[in-house]
Design a protein around this motif. Structure first.
Motif, mmCIF file in Angstrom:
data_model
loop_
_atom_site.group_PDB
_atom_site.id
_atom_site.type_symbol
_atom_site.label_atom_id
_atom_site.label_comp_id
_atom_site.label_asym_id
_atom_site.label_seq_id
_atom_site.Cartn_x
_atom_site.Cartn_y
_atom_site.Cartn_z
ATOM 1 N N LEU A 38 0.798 -1.219 0.000
ATOM 2 C CA LEU A 38 0.000 0.000 0.000
ATOM 3 C C LEU A 38 0.834 1.274 0.000
ATOM 4 O O LEU A 38 0.302 2.350 -0.236
ATOM 5 C CB LEU A 38 -0.923 0.020 1.225
ATOM 6 N N LYS A 39 2.137 1.184 0.247
ATOM 7 C CA LYS A 39 2.982 2.378 0.384
ATOM 8 C C LYS A 39 2.828 3.380 -0.758
ATOM 9 O O LYS A 39 2.738 4.570 -0.507
ATOM 10 C CB LYS A 39 4.443 1.989 0.582
ATOM 11 N N PRO A 40 2.771 2.967 -2.027
ATOM 12 C CA PRO A 40 2.612 3.979 -3.084
ATOM 13 C C PRO A 40 1.283 4.728 -3.033
ATOM 14 O O PRO A 40 1.150 5.792 -3.601
ATOM 15 C CB PRO A 40 2.705 3.174 -4.382
ATOM 16 N N PHE A 41 0.298 4.177 -2.327
ATOM 17 C CA PHE A 41 -1.026 4.767 -2.298
ATOM 18 C C PHE A 41 -1.367 5.457 -0.989
ATOM 19 O O PHE A 41 -2.461 5.955 -0.815
ATOM 20 C CB PHE A 41 -2.082 3.692 -2.566
ATOM 21 N N VAL A 42 -0.447 5.468 -0.050
ATOM 22 C CA VAL A 42 -0.718 6.004 1.275
ATOM 23 C C VAL A 42 -0.051 7.357 1.419
ATOM 24 O O VAL A 42 1.051 7.582 0.927
ATOM 25 C CB VAL A 42 -0.220 5.024 2.359
ATOM 26 N N SER A 43 -0.736 8.251 2.118
ATOM 27 C CA SER A 43 -0.173 9.571 2.349
ATOM 28 C C SER A 43 1.090 9.445 3.189
ATOM 29 O O SER A 43 1.512 8.357 3.542
ATOM 30 C CB SER A 43 -1.199 10.452 3.052
ATOM 31 N N ASP A 44 1.694 10.551 3.550
ATOM 32 C CA ASP A 44 2.961 10.556 4.274
ATOM 33 C C ASP A 44 2.864 9.921 5.654
ATOM 34 O O ASP A 44 3.874 9.663 6.285
ATOM 35 C CB ASP A 44 3.488 11.987 4.421
ATOM 36 N N ASN A 70 6.100 8.512 -5.764
ATOM 37 C CA ASN A 70 6.067 7.290 -4.960
ATOM 38 C C ASN A 70 6.343 6.040 -5.790
ATOM 39 O O ASN A 70 6.685 5.006 -5.242
ATOM 40 C CB ASN A 70 4.707 7.127 -4.278
ATOM 41 N N LEU A 71 6.152 6.122 -7.092
ATOM 42 C CA LEU A 71 6.335 4.967 -7.962
ATOM 43 C C LEU A 71 7.734 4.895 -8.567
ATOM 44 O O LEU A 71 8.063 3.923 -9.241
ATOM 45 C CB LEU A 71 5.296 5.007 -9.085
ATOM 46 N N LEU A 72 8.539 5.924 -8.323
ATOM 47 C CA LEU A 72 9.877 5.989 -8.920
ATOM 48 C C LEU A 72 10.946 5.716 -7.874
ATOM 49 O O LEU A 72 10.711 5.947 -6.687
ATOM 50 C CB LEU A 72 10.100 7.371 -9.532
ATOM 51 N N PRO A 73 12.090 5.253 -8.259
ATOM 52 C CA PRO A 73 12.510 4.897 -9.614
ATOM 53 C C PRO A 73 11.942 3.541 -10.030
ATOM 54 O O PRO A 73 11.618 2.709 -9.199
ATOM 55 C CB PRO A 73 14.028 4.818 -9.499
ATOM 56 N N VAL A 74 11.831 3.359 -11.328
ATOM 57 C CA VAL A 74 11.410 2.081 -11.895
ATOM 58 C C VAL A 74 12.677 1.391 -12.384
ATOM 59 O O VAL A 74 13.445 1.967 -13.156
ATOM 60 C CB VAL A 74 10.434 2.278 -13.067
ATOM 61 N N ARG A 75 12.887 0.179 -11.918
ATOM 62 C CA ARG A 75 14.061 -0.602 -12.294
ATOM 63 C C ARG A 75 13.619 -1.980 -12.778
ATOM 64 O O ARG A 75 12.627 -2.515 -12.301
ATOM 65 C CB ARG A 75 14.986 -0.794 -11.096
ATOM 66 N N ILE A 126 0.575 2.593 -32.454
ATOM 67 C CA ILE A 126 -0.817 3.040 -32.339
ATOM 68 C C ILE A 126 -1.711 2.214 -33.258
ATOM 69 O O ILE A 126 -2.784 1.758 -32.853
ATOM 70 C CB ILE A 126 -0.941 4.549 -32.632
ATOM 71 N N SER A 127 -1.276 1.996 -34.499
ATOM 72 C CA SER A 127 -2.105 1.237 -35.445
ATOM 73 C C SER A 127 -2.280 -0.219 -35.005
ATOM 74 O O SER A 127 -3.315 -0.825 -35.290
ATOM 75 C CB SER A 127 -1.516 1.297 -36.858
ATOM 76 N N LEU A 128 -1.315 -0.765 -34.289
ATOM 77 C CA LEU A 128 -1.425 -2.131 -33.768
ATOM 78 C C LEU A 128 -2.276 -2.201 -32.497
ATOM 79 O O LEU A 128 -2.653 -3.283 -32.069
ATOM 80 C CB LEU A 128 -0.033 -2.695 -33.445
ATOM 81 N N GLY A 129 -2.528 -1.051 -31.887
ATOM 82 C CA GLY A 129 -3.235 -1.033 -30.604
ATOM 83 C C GLY A 129 -2.348 -1.533 -29.473
ATOM 84 O O GLY A 129 -2.833 -2.071 -28.485
ATOM 85 N N ALA A 130 -1.052 -1.331 -29.614
ATOM 86 C CA ALA A 130 -0.087 -1.822 -28.625
ATOM 87 C C ALA A 130 -0.152 -1.011 -27.336
ATOM 88 O O ALA A 130 -0.448 0.183 -27.349
ATOM 89 C CB ALA A 130 1.326 -1.772 -29.203
ATOM 90 N N VAL A 131 0.119 -1.674 -26.242
ATOM 91 C CA VAL A 131 0.246 -1.026 -24.947
ATOM 92 C C VAL A 131 1.682 -1.192 -24.485
ATOM 93 O O VAL A 131 2.356 -2.153 -24.858
ATOM 94 C CB VAL A 131 -0.737 -1.609 -23.902
ATOM 95 N N GLY A 132 2.150 -0.247 -23.688
ATOM 96 C CA GLY A 132 3.554 -0.271 -23.309
ATOM 97 C C GLY A 132 3.791 -0.353 -21.821
ATOM 98 O O GLY A 132 2.912 -0.070 -21.012
ATOM 99 N N MET A 133 5.025 -0.734 -21.491
ATOM 100 C CA MET A 133 5.473 -0.734 -20.107
ATOM 101 C C MET A 133 6.810 -0.020 -20.056
ATOM 102 O O MET A 133 7.752 -0.377 -20.765
ATOM 103 C CB MET A 133 5.629 -2.154 -19.573
ATOM 104 N N LEU A 134 6.859 1.022 -19.252
ATOM 105 C CA LEU A 134 8.093 1.763 -19.018
ATOM 106 C C LEU A 134 8.852 1.014 -17.939
ATOM 107 O O LEU A 134 8.440 0.992 -16.784
ATOM 108 C CB LEU A 134 7.779 3.195 -18.600
ATOM 109 N N VAL A 135 9.955 0.373 -18.309
ATOM 110 C CA VAL A 135 10.663 -0.538 -17.408
ATOM 111 C C VAL A 135 11.884 0.091 -16.752
ATOM 112 O O VAL A 135 12.525 -0.538 -15.919
ATOM 113 C CB VAL A 135 11.070 -1.838 -18.136
ATOM 114 N N GLN A 136 12.196 1.326 -17.126
ATOM 115 C CA GLN A 136 13.333 2.018 -16.527
ATOM 116 C C GLN A 136 13.049 3.511 -16.560
ATOM 117 O O GLN A 136 12.843 4.096 -17.610
ATOM 118 C CB GLN A 136 14.624 1.694 -17.293
ATOM 119 N N ALA A 137 13.004 4.116 -15.381
ATOM 120 C CA ALA A 137 12.853 5.569 -15.259
ATOM 121 C C ALA A 137 13.321 5.966 -13.873
ATOM 122 O O ALA A 137 12.998 5.301 -12.893
ATOM 123 C CB ALA A 137 11.406 5.995 -15.488
#
Length: 183
Positions: A38-44, A70-75, A126-137
């Motif tokens: 729940l940590k990413p969804f909970v206030s301070d 709260n969701l970063l960094p993504v590794r 977009i034409s394929l209707g693809a969805v993505g996942m950002l795996v590093q940020a």
């Protein structure tokens, strides 16, 4: 309103308040606390290690919308930016893709190579209707750069390690379809 319906209506609200507190009816001994999830969804405010009664913890635990910070960094350990050229799919991966991949999806990072790949392939994705996942940020700015380029694409943040391991890949950016894995 007939008396019978009024009694049922009032009785329904009375029973809702009676089930507000949770009661443990079975515990295998292998349960894990939900607080880390729940940590990413909970206030301070801090989540208690051992939840008390609903009345004790209701004022301490205020669920809020997840903030990007709260969701970063993504590794994604085991995944690197780079070229897949010359790599063969592990046995069985092509069959699994053909059977269980109804919608094309892609893995990208926030690095220069991924951003260029996304810009180059955006219209196709977009034409394929693809969805993505950002795996590093690392930063919110990284996510904003990806969002600016990906206009019209749905991209979520998350580790791609398990997915990449299941598919036998260790590089991104990649497009994964029923036909295989391409860059």
């Amino acid at each position: 309103m007939p008396k019978f319906l009024l009694v049922v209506f009032v009785g329904a609200f009375a029973s809702v308040s009676a089930i507000a507190e949770l009661t443990i009816i079975y515990d295998t001994g292998h349960t894990k606390p939900i607080a880390p999830l729940l940590k990413p969804f909970v206030s301070d405010q801090v989540l208690p290690d051992h939840p008390g009664t609903a009345a004790d913890s209701a004022d301490q635990n205020v669920l809020t919308g997840a903030t990007l910070g709260n969701l970063l960094p993504v590794r994604s350990p085991g995944l690197l930016v780079g070229d897949l050229a010359g790599r063969q799919l592990e046995p069985g991966v092509q069959e699994r893709l053909a059977q269980g991949n109804p919608r094309p999806f892609f893995l990208i990072g926030s690095d220069r190579v991924s951003l260029e790949w996304l810009a180059t392939h955006r219209d196709t994705l977009i034409s394929l209707g693809a969805v993505g996942m950002l795996v590093q940020a690392d930063t919110e700015q990284d996510v904003r750069h990806v969002a600016e380029i990906s206009q019209g694409l749905s991209i979520t943040l998350g580790s791609g390690s398990d997915l990449a391991s299941a598919l036998g890949i260790d590089r991104y950016p990649v497009l994964i379809t029923r036909d295989g894995i391409t860059q």
